[in-house]
Design an enzyme around this catalytic site. Structure first.
Site, PDB file in Angstrom:
ATOM      1  N   SER A  86       0.836  -1.195   0.000  1.00  0.00           N
ATOM      2  CA  SER A  86       0.000   0.000   0.000  1.00  0.00           C
ATOM      3  C   SER A  86       0.880   1.257   0.000  1.00  0.00           C
ATOM      4  O   SER A  86       1.668   1.448  -0.920  1.00  0.00           O
ATOM      5  CB  SER A  86      -0.958  -0.059   1.196  1.00  0.00           C
ATOM      6  OG  SER A  86      -2.052   0.795   1.010  1.00  0.00           O
ATOM      7  N   HIS A 236      -7.338  -6.154   0.702  1.00  0.00           N
ATOM      8  CA  HIS A 236      -6.185  -5.245   0.653  1.00  0.00           C
ATOM      9  C   HIS A 236      -5.062  -5.689   1.597  1.00  0.00           C
ATOM     10  O   HIS A 236      -3.895  -5.489   1.312  1.00  0.00           O
ATOM     11  CB  HIS A 236      -6.649  -3.829   0.988  1.00  0.00           C
ATOM     12  CG  HIS A 236      -5.589  -2.787   0.826  1.00  0.00           C
ATOM     13  ND1 HIS A 236      -4.870  -2.628  -0.348  1.00  0.00           N
ATOM     14  CD2 HIS A 236      -5.107  -1.850   1.700  1.00  0.00           C
ATOM     15  CE1 HIS A 236      -3.997  -1.639  -0.191  1.00  0.00           C
ATOM     16  NE2 HIS A 236      -4.119  -1.161   1.033  1.00  0.00           N
TER      17      HIS A 236
END
Length: 256
Positions: A86, A236
């Site tokens: 990320s 995620h």
């Protein structure tokens, strides 16, 4: 500028791991030990304003990249492998493109080079509204947070940052004031002409929408040797949701 805090495990080729927004090195400890067992010197790094690293009003990718370069130089590391998730993936992309001589291989976890609109506002609002001065236990903090953050996994991820500043006084390890103010910096795209022409692996969560089919062309423009693989049954936080597949696919790439 002070050196980034890190946990160093094992011996061998340096593998530097950069966590995501509001995360910290500790999130990667289990996988870090497994990489170390496979012959890597693993550096689990806290980025500025996160974990046990220093706090600063300056916060954008130019500073985040500079911090990691200083870290690499401090430890005289060569032929580094860089793994970023990320926000950490964006730091890793920028660093590899700016200084390809420092990085031998690149692994990017569930983030693309494109711009992402700010999407952490509700989480930041919930954290900013937590009355830490009147909270006396971690369980009380979780009860308060559960009113605005319903997902258990997200709450646990955030509450890992909670610690006792002193007896009876809780605080967060991340710099919530600066991160709230600088949130838009997290989503900024890679500069248009940036390229890294060495082996690169993008791992995306099968249930995540951070990387989709139409991002492939842009990824290949910046990273012509990139391969994109999917971690199944994971969103995620793919490294936490399917750690076995994440480890298997990343080790296959590292051992090529």
């Amino acid at each position: 500028m002070p050196l980034l805090h890190s946990i160093i495990l094992g011996e061998g080729q340096p593998l530097l791991i950069l966590h995501g927004f509001l995360g910290m090195s500790d999130n990667w400890k289990t996988l870090g030990k497994q990489y170390a067992a496979n012959g890597f010197e693993v550096h689990l790094i806290d980025q500025r304003n996160h974990g046990k690293s220093f706090q600063s009003e300056n916060f954008d990718y130019s500073f985040l990249v500079g911090d990691v370069k200083d870290y690499i130089n401090h430890y005289n590391l060569t032929d580094c492998i860089l793994l970023g998730h990320s926000m950490g993936g964006k730091t890793a992309m920028n660093l590899a493109c700016e200084s390809p001589e420092l990085i031998k291989k690149l692994i990017i976890a569930d983030i693309g080079p494109k711009q992402y609109p700010p999407h952490h506002q509700s989480i930041l609002d919930a954290l900013n509204n937590l009355p830490l001065e009147s909270i006396n236990s971690r369980s009380e903090a979780e009860n308060q947070l559960s009113k605005s953050i319903t997902d258990f996994g997200t709450r646990q991820f955030l509450l890992k940052n909670l610690y006792w500043i002193e007896k009876g006084k809780l605080g967060f390890r991340f710099n919530i004031a600066v991160l709230s103010h600088k949130m838009e910096e997290i989503g900024i795209s890679l500069p248009p002409l940036s390229t890294y022409k060495k082996p690169t692996l993008f791992l995306k969560g099968g249930n995540s929408n951070y990387i989709n089919q139409k991002d492939t062309e842009q990824i290949k423009q910046h990273f012509p040797l990139a391969t994109i693989q999917t971690i199944e049954k994971a969103g995620h936080w793919l490294h936490a949701e399917n750690p076995k597949q994440f480890l298997d696919k990343s080790l296959s790439f590292l051992n090529l």
